[in-house]
Design an enzyme around this catalytic site. Structure first.
Site, PDB file in Angstrom:
ATOM      1  N   LYS A  54     -21.624  -4.004  -6.179  1.00 26.35           N
ATOM      2  CA  LYS A  54     -20.490  -3.502  -6.974  1.00 26.35           C
ATOM      3  C   LYS A  54     -19.182  -4.023  -6.407  1.00 26.35           C
ATOM      4  CE  LYS A  54     -18.827  -0.421  -3.757  1.00 26.35           C
ATOM      5  NZ  LYS A  54     -17.599  -0.600  -3.007  1.00 26.35           N
TER       6      LYS A  54
ATOM      7  N   ASP B  10     -21.477   6.046  -2.018  1.00 24.39           N
ATOM      8  CA  ASP B  10     -21.542   4.911  -2.953  1.00 24.39           C
ATOM      9  C   ASP B  10     -22.891   4.800  -3.667  1.00 24.39           C
ATOM     10  OD1 ASP B  10     -19.043   3.946  -2.612  1.00 24.39           O
ATOM     11  OD2 ASP B  10     -19.609   2.175  -1.445  1.00 24.39           O
TER      12      ASP B  10
END
Ligand code: C5P
Length: 333
Positions: free
Chosen positions: A10, A143
Site C-alpha cells: 500500500k 496497518d
C-alpha cells in the site's frame, strides 16, 4: 496442495498524525491505496492434533522459524490467532518470498499477515466471518485491516479503523526504495518530539485531512461517488486524485524522515520532476522510507523511474490497484 497468495503493498495518499492516545498509539487520518507491487506468501495447512506453524522466508530480515523468532512475524501471529478463533489445530507451513522492502512504509509485513490468512482459509476450506477477520487484523497491527479491504481505503483510529472509499482510477506509480529502513515506532516518537502538538492541535490536524477527503468525495452524488462535476468540464485525467492534490494532502512523517535522511528529499524531487511530465503527486509512504510518485502517463512514470535510478536509488514501476483487481488477482495460481 499449497496456496500461493500475492501480498500487495500500500501507499498512503496523505497521512495526518494526531495526539498520543491513552493506549499509547497516535490517532491518525489517512487514505490508503493498494498498488500492484507484491510479495508472495505460500501456505499449506491440514488439521492435526496439535498446532505447529513453520515459517520460512527467502530474505534474511524476515523473522522466521530458522532464526527462532517466527512468533514475531505478523503472518505467524495472524495464522495462530485465526486457528484459535476457528477452534482448529493444524500443521501449517508459511513461506514468504520477499519482493517488497522491510521497514519501507509499504505495509509489507501487514500485507503478509492478510495473505497468510487468506491462504490458510483456502487450505482449510474454512473462513472467519468478515468482522472477526477485521478484529483479528487490528490486534495484529494497525496497518493490517486495510489489506482486508483493498483498493482505496480511509484509515482512522490508529489506522486500523478502515472504510472502503470509491476506488481512484488506475494510476501509473513509481515506488522509490531507498537503502535506509525506518522503524514505525521510532518515527512516531521522533514526530512527537518535533511537533510537540497540544491534544487540541493534534486533533485539528486529523480533522483537516478528514475535511479534504470528504470535500473531494462529495463533489457530486453521481454513480461510484467519483467527481462527475469535474468530469463534465475537463478530461478524464481530472479525477479525485487531482482534486485531492489541489485541496492539499500531505504526509506528516515527511519532515521527520527528511531531516533524519536528507537524501529522501532529493529522491522526492526526482520523483516530482518538472513540467511537462511532472508527477501528479509524490510523497513519502507511511513512516517511510519508501516514496512514491503518481503520473498521468506511463511515459511520465518511466522518465521518473529513470531519474531516480540514475541518482542511485532503486525505483519500481507499478500501478494503483483498485479493490476488484486486488481480490481478483490475489491467488497466484
Ligand atoms: O500497530 P503497529 O504494530 O504497526 O505499530 C507499531 C508501533 O508504532 C506501535 O507500537 C506504536 O509505537 C507506533 N504507532 C503509533 N500510533 C499508531 C500506529 C503505530 O504510535 N497509530
Amino acid at each position: 496442495m499449497a496456496t500461493r497468495v500475492r501480498s500487495f503493498a500500500k501507499i498512503n495518499l496523505g497521512l495526518a498524525v494526531g495526539p498520543v492516545r491513552v493506549d499509547g498509539f497516535h490517532g491518525l487520518t489517512t487514505m490508503y491505496q493498494t498498488v500492484g507491487l507484491h510479495d508472495f506468501v505460500t501456505v499449506t495447512a491440514r488439521e492435526a492434533t496439535e498446532t505447529r506453524i513453520v515459517l520460512t522466508a527467502d530474505h534474511g530480515g524476515v523473522p522466521r522459524s530458522e532464526t527462532g523468532d517466527a512468533e514475531k512475524n505478523t503472518a505467524f501471529v495472524m495464522v495462530n490467532g485465526a486457528l484459535e478463533r476457528m477452534g482448529i489445530r493444524a500443521e501449517v507451513s508459511l513461506h514468504i518470498e520477499k519482493r517488497l522492502p522491510v521497514q519501507g512504509g509499504l505495509g509489507a509485513g501487514s500485507a503478509n499477515a492478510v495473505a497468510a490468512l487468506v491462504g490458510l482459509e483456502r487450505e482449510l476450506g474454512r473462513a472467519l466471518p468478515g468482522a472477526e477477520r477485521l478484529k483479528l487484523g487490528s490486534e495484529v497491527g494497525s496497518d493490517v485491516p486495510l489489506f482486508l479491504v483493498g483498493g482505496t481505503v480511509l484509515g482512522l483510529g490508529r489506522g486500523e479503523e478502515v472504510y472502503p472509499l470509491p476506488d481512484l482510477p488506475v494510476t501509473h506509480c513509481v515506488v522509490a526504495v531507498p537503502k535506509v529502513g525506518v522503524s514505525t515506532k521510532l518515527a512516531f516518537e521522533a514526530l512527537d518530539k518535533r511537533q510537540a502538538l497540544t491534544f487540541a492541535q493534534g486533533n485539528d490536524r486529523l480533522r483537516e485531512l478528514s475535511r479534504v477527503l470528504a470535500a473531494v468525495w462529495s463533489m457530486d452524488g453521481a454513480e461510484s461517488g467519483l467527481s462527475g462535476v469535474n468530469r463534465r468540464t475537463v478530461d478524464l485525467a481530472e479525477n479525485p486524485l487531482l482534486a485531492l492534490v489541489r485541496t492539499g494532502i500531505e504526509n506528516d512523517f515527511e519532515e521527520v524522515a527528511f531531516s533524519q535522511h536528507p537524501s529522501l528529499r532529493s529522491t522526492k524531487r526526482e520523483l516530482v520532476g518538472s513540467d511537462p511530465g511532472a508527477a501528479i503527486f509524490a510523497c513519502l509512504s507511511g513512516s517511510g522510507s519508501a516514496l512514491f510518485g503518481l503520473y498521468a502517463s506511463q511515459t511520465d512514470a518511466r522518465a521518473a523511474q529513470q531519474r531516480v535510478l540514475e541518482a542511485g536509488t532503486q525505483a519500481i514501476l507499478t500501478e494503483t490497484l483498485p479493490r476488484p483487481a486486488y481480490w481478483d488477482t490475489m491467488f497466484a495460481e
